[in-house]
Design an enzyme around this catalytic site. Structure first.
Site, PDB file in Angstrom:
ATOM      1  N   GLU A  54       0.839  -1.199   0.000  1.00 57.71           N
ATOM      2  CA  GLU A  54       0.000   0.000   0.000  1.00 57.71           C
ATOM      3  C   GLU A  54       0.877   1.253   0.000  1.00 57.71           C
ATOM      4  OE1 GLU A  54      -3.003  -0.086  -0.650  1.00 57.71           O
ATOM      5  OE2 GLU A  54      -3.796  -2.009   0.005  1.00 57.71           O
TER       6      GLU A  54
ATOM      7  N   TYR B 230       1.632   7.069  -7.130  1.00 61.34           N
ATOM      8  CA  TYR B 230       0.930   8.273  -7.579  1.00 61.34           C
ATOM      9  C   TYR B 230       1.859   9.478  -7.562  1.00 61.34           C
ATOM     10  CZ  TYR B 230      -3.142   5.307  -7.185  1.00 61.34           C
ATOM     11  OH  TYR B 230      -4.033   4.276  -7.342  1.00 61.34           O
TER      12      TYR B 230
END
Length: 319
Positions: A98, A105
């Protein structure tokens, strides 16, 4: 104070074969954003309108927020309730990936976007009521002392809440735009699919030890939580995609993935087929062979660049 005895993890003695199966899948799927040639998308990025660029940056900022929650709160909170040391290890892998997703991004932003535009999107994310609301809903369950409700919330985050954001890069990819970015997003989606499946599996195993009344109470809780998240996600989607004409398509995608989240928990689909009728182009973009650049299962292919070694002789270095 007497210290408790600590046992070393032994992968040669497995209590639940699913732990090893998922560990092997996650480790074989390992990837890093630096290996995806995002700079190849710069020409396509420059063809997007200013509104489309802003939408994309905001979508990815929202996804970064969810990944951050899952990295620092979600997976770690589930580790406290793990039944086996191998389950803890799998959850630690999930937590790390995660963090990789959130980092991804930022890689997109640094490659395609202006810093001031990204800073504006981060400021927007902190003031956007539906985005902050879904974060608060999920976090409230992560800090609770109810392990199965944590798992329900986690599955809904992994298998449902991400998808209002995932829709956009799949849409662009289906039109030949930002294809390398879409390849990176598919790597993330592949991970999230395993995460949602695994946590849902652990939830279903735990349910077997409960009474029928307790199981029914948890099912009702799951449905209520899903509808609370769904109603909020509709508001988020309507505001985010308001100027695009794509709102209904994104809503259908939400229903489709809400049903998948419920199935990960062992429940039947909630939304009827007509509400979850996703544009075939989006489903095609999601498929393993959606882009010739990308090998969905191995993480390899021309858009995932690994260094190659070539043996040399001494004379090769005589320039």
């Amino acid at each position: 104070m007497k210290l408790s005895r600590i046992s070393a993890i032994n992968w040669n003695k497995i209590q639940d074969d699913k732990d090893l199966e998922v560990w092997n899948r996650l480790t074989s799927n390992f990837w890093l954003p630096e290996k995806v040639p995002l700079s190849n998308d710069i020409p396509a990025w420059q063809t997007l309108s200013a509104a489309e660029q802003q939408l994309t940056i905001r979508v990815f900022t929202g996804l970064t927020l969810l990944d951050t929650i899952q990295n620092i709160a979600g997976a770690p909170s589930l580790m406290a309730d793990a039944i086996t040391p191998h389950e803890e290890a799998v959850l630690s892998n999930i937590s790390f990936m995660e963090a990789v997703h959130a980092r991804s991004y930022s890689s997109i932003f640094s490659t395609l976007c202006q810093t001031k535009e990204v800073d504006a999107a981060y400021a927007w994310s902190e003031e956007n009521p539906p985005l902050q609301r879904k974060a608060q809903i999920i976090l409230a369950h992560y800090v609770s002392d109810e392990p199965l409700k944590k798992k329900i919330a986690s599955v809904f985050l992994e298998s449902f809440l991400f998808y209002s954001g995932f829709w956009l890069p799949m849409y662009f990819s289906s039109r030949g735009k930002l294809t390398n970015t879409a390849d990176l997003i598919r790597l993330i989606i592949r991970d999230e699919a395993v995460h949602g499946y695994y946590i849902g599996y652990k939830y279903q195993i735990a349910l077997q030890k409960l009474s029928a009344i307790e199981r029914e109470e948890l099912k009702l809780f799951a449905l209520d939580l899903l509808m609370e998240l769904y109603d909020n996600e509709i508001r988020y989607t309507e505001a985010l995609y308001a100027e695009t004409g794509w709102v209904n398509d994104v809503k259908a995608f939400l229903c489709y993935n809400a049903n998948k989240a419920l199935m990960n928990l062992g429940y039947e689909a909630l939304f009827p087929p007509e509400m979850a009728d996703v544009n075939p182009a989006i489903l095609a973009a999601l498929s393993p062979n959606a882009d010739e650049n990308h090998d969905f299962f191995s993480g390899s292919g021309s858009s995932y660049v690994m260094g190659k070694t070539v043996e040399t002789e001494d004379e090769d270095w005589n320039f």
